[in-house]
Design an enzyme around this catalytic site. Structure first.
Site, PDB file in Angstrom:
ATOM      1  N   GLU A 240      -1.445   4.644  16.429  1.00 22.53           N
ATOM      2  CA  GLU A 240      -2.757   4.239  15.896  1.00 22.53           C
ATOM      3  C   GLU A 240      -3.637   3.662  16.999  1.00 22.53           C
ATOM      4  O   GLU A 240      -3.234   2.724  17.701  1.00 22.53           O
ATOM      5  CB  GLU A 240      -2.555   3.215  14.766  1.00 22.53           C
TER       6      GLU A 240
ATOM      7  N   ASP B 248       5.090   2.106   2.904  1.00 20.20           N
ATOM      8  CA  ASP B 248       4.755   1.296   4.076  1.00 20.20           C
ATOM      9  C   ASP B 248       5.261  -0.126   3.816  1.00 20.20           C
ATOM     10  O   ASP B 248       4.807  -0.785   2.869  1.00 20.20           O
ATOM     11  CB  ASP B 248       3.222   1.295   4.211  1.00 20.20           C
TER      12      ASP B 248
ATOM     13  N   GLU C  58       6.201  -1.211  11.110  1.00 19.16           N
ATOM     14  CA  GLU C  58       5.372  -1.423  12.307  1.00 19.16           C
ATOM     15  C   GLU C  58       6.193  -2.091  13.408  1.00 19.16           C
ATOM     16  O   GLU C  58       7.039  -2.940  13.130  1.00 19.16           O
ATOM     17  CB  GLU C  58       4.163  -2.306  11.966  1.00 19.16           C
TER      18      GLU C  58
ATOM     19  N   ASP D 143      -0.006   0.162   3.473  1.00 22.42           N
ATOM     20  CA  ASP D 143      -0.450  -1.190   3.125  1.00 22.42           C
ATOM     21  C   ASP D 143      -1.959  -1.312   3.330  1.00 22.42           C
ATOM     22  O   ASP D 143      -2.550  -2.360   3.041  1.00 22.42           O
ATOM     23  CB  ASP D 143       0.342  -2.278   3.887  1.00 22.42           C
ATOM     24  N   SER D 144      -2.605  -0.207   3.767  1.00 25.95           N
ATOM     25  CA  SER D 144      -4.069  -0.132   3.742  1.00 25.95           C
ATOM     26  C   SER D 144      -4.558  -0.270   2.301  1.00 25.95           C
ATOM     27  O   SER D 144      -5.754  -0.478   2.067  1.00 25.95           O
ATOM     28  CB  SER D 144      -4.545   1.188   4.347  1.00 25.95           C
TER      29      SER D 144
ATOM     30  N   LYS E 273       8.085   3.129   6.260  1.00 26.82           N
ATOM     31  CA  LYS E 273       7.430   2.990   7.564  1.00 26.82           C
ATOM     32  C   LYS E 273       7.454   1.517   7.963  1.00 26.82           C
ATOM     33  O   LYS E 273       7.210   0.629   7.128  1.00 26.82           O
ATOM     34  CB  LYS E 273       5.979   3.496   7.518  1.00 26.82           C
TER      35      LYS E 273
HETATM   36  O1  KIV Z   1      -1.428   1.557   5.900  1.00 23.86           O
HETATM   37  C1  KIV Z   1      -1.821   2.654   6.322  1.00 23.86           C
HETATM   38  O2  KIV Z   1      -2.611   3.348   5.695  1.00 23.86           O
HETATM   39  C2  KIV Z   1      -1.316   3.100   7.607  1.00 23.86           C
HETATM   40  C3  KIV Z   1      -1.860   4.368   8.175  1.00 23.86           C
HETATM   41  C4  KIV Z   1      -3.238   4.192   8.628  1.00 23.86           C
HETATM   42  C5  KIV Z   1      -1.001   4.932   9.233  1.00 23.86           C
HETATM   43  O3  KIV Z   1      -0.487   2.456   8.176  1.00 23.86           O
END
Ligand code: KIV
Length: 281
Positions: free
Chosen positions: A189, A90, A122, A51-52, A120
Site C-alpha cells: 500500500e 482483515d 498488517e 477494516d476500511s 489479512k
Molecule cells: O482495509 C482495507 O480495505 C485494506 C485494503 C485497502 C488493502 O486493507
C-alpha cells in the site's frame, strides 16, 4: 476474464498460480451481501472484508476502532453472497497483537464464524511467528506492507512509505520475511512503483497493490472509492469508475419529490380492495 482454465472457484493455490502464469489478480473490498454478490458475479478473485469498514461504512476518521465482532459480522454477510471468489477477513487493530493464543483464536473465529477462507494481517517482522503458526494450523494469511493504516499514528499520517533507501531496504526485507513465514500474497500500500516492482520481482508470492503502481501481480481498491460513492477528494491512487454518489443522490431526490407532489405511489404501485369473499380455510 481469468486465464486459468476451469477456474470455477478461486483457491489459495490458484491465486499463487496466477503469478506464475502472469494473470493479474483482482481484489475489491466489500462489507455486505449485495455488494459482495455483485463483485463476485463481476468476476473478482478476492473479496476483502477490510477494516476500511471503519471509514467507508462507519464514517470514522481511521480504521482503528473497528472491532473483531464487527469484522466477523461483515465477513458472515459477505460470505453469504460469494460463490467464486476468496473471502478474506482483515484482522482489526489489537485483535492479533496481545498474545499468540488469543490471536490464533481471533483469526480462527473469522474462518469458523465468518466463513472467510483467509485472514489479512498488517506488518512484518513482529508478526512472523504468528503468521507461521497460523499457516501451520491451516489458516492462510495475506500480508500487508507499506502504508499500513493501523500504524498511521506511528507514521504521522497517511504518508507514502519506502521513499528513501532505508525505507526501500526495509520493505524488501519485510516482504522476504513474510514470504518465508508462509503468506500466500502481500498487499503493498502506497509505496513507490519502483520499490513495488523490485519486491514483486523478488518474492515468489503475488503482490497486490493499492497506490503501488502497475507492476504488482494484482490490484485492490475500496468498493466505495472505485464506484464513486465515497466523498471527494480521493487519494491520487484511486480511480473512480462510476459516480454512484450522484446516481444515489438523484434517485433519492426523485423519490422525495414524487412523495411530496403525490406522484408516488401510483395506481400501479398500489393494491386494490376486492369485494370477493375470502375463501375460508
Ligand atoms: O482495509 C482495507 O480495505 C485494506 C485494503 C485497502 C488493502 O486493507
Amino acid at each position: 476474464m481469468p486465464l486459468l482454465e476451469n477456474e470455477t472457484v478461486v483457491t489459495i493455490p490458484s491465486i499463487k498460480e496466477k503469478k506464475k502464469v502472469k494473470e493479474k489478480i483482482v481484489m475489491v473490498t466489500a462489507y455486505d451481501y449485495p455488494s459482495a454478490k455483485i463483485a463476485d458475479e463481476a468476476g473478482v478473485d478476492i473479496i476483502l472484508v477490510g477494516d476500511s469498514l471503519g471509514m467507508a461504512v462507519q464514517g470514522n476518521e481511521d480504521t482503528l476502532s473497528v472491532s473483531l465482532d464487527e469484522i466477523i459480522y461483515h465477513t458472515k454477510i459477505v460470505s453469504r453472497g460469494v460463490k467464486r471468489a476468496i473471502v478474506v477477513s482483515d484482522m482489526p487493530f489489537l485483535s492479533y497483537h496481545i498474545s499468540l493464543s488469543e490471536s490464533i483464536k481471533n483469526c480462527g473465529r473469522c474462518i469458523k464464524e465468518g466463513k472467510a477462507k483467509a485472514v489479512k494481517i498488517e506488518g512484518a517482522q513482529k508478526r512472523c511467528d504468528l503468521i507461521k503458526t497460523l499457516v501451520e494450523n491451516d489458516i492462510p494469511v495475506m500480508g500487508h506492507l507499506g502504508l499500513t493504516p493501523q500504524s498511521i499514528y506511528k507514521f504521522g499520517g497517511y504518508k507514502v512509505q519506502g521513499k528513501d533507501e532505508i525505507g526501500r531496504e526495509k520493505l524488501i526485507d519485510d516482504a522476504l520475511q513474510l514470504q518465508d513465514a508462509g503468506v500466500f500474497s502481500i498487499v503493498l500500500e502506497c509505496i513507490p512503483l519502483e520499490v513495488a516492482k523490485e519486491i514483486t520481482d523478488k518474492v515468489s508470492v503475488p503482490t497486490i497493490g493499492i497506490g503501488a503502481g502497475p507492476f504488482c501481480d494484482g490490484q485492490v481498491l475500496v468498493f466505495h472509492d472505485l464506484l464513486g460513492i465515497s466523498e471527494k477528494p480521493y487519494p491520487k491512487f484511486v480511480k473512480a469508475y462510476k459516480n454512484l454518489r450522484e446516481e444515489i443522490f438523484d434517485g433519492i431526490s426523485m423519490f422525495a419529490k414524487e412523495v411530496r407532489d403525490g406522484t408516488f405511489p401510483s395506481d400501479g404501485n398500489s393494491y386494490h380492495y376486492s369485494k370477493k369473499k375470502a375463501k375460508r380455510k
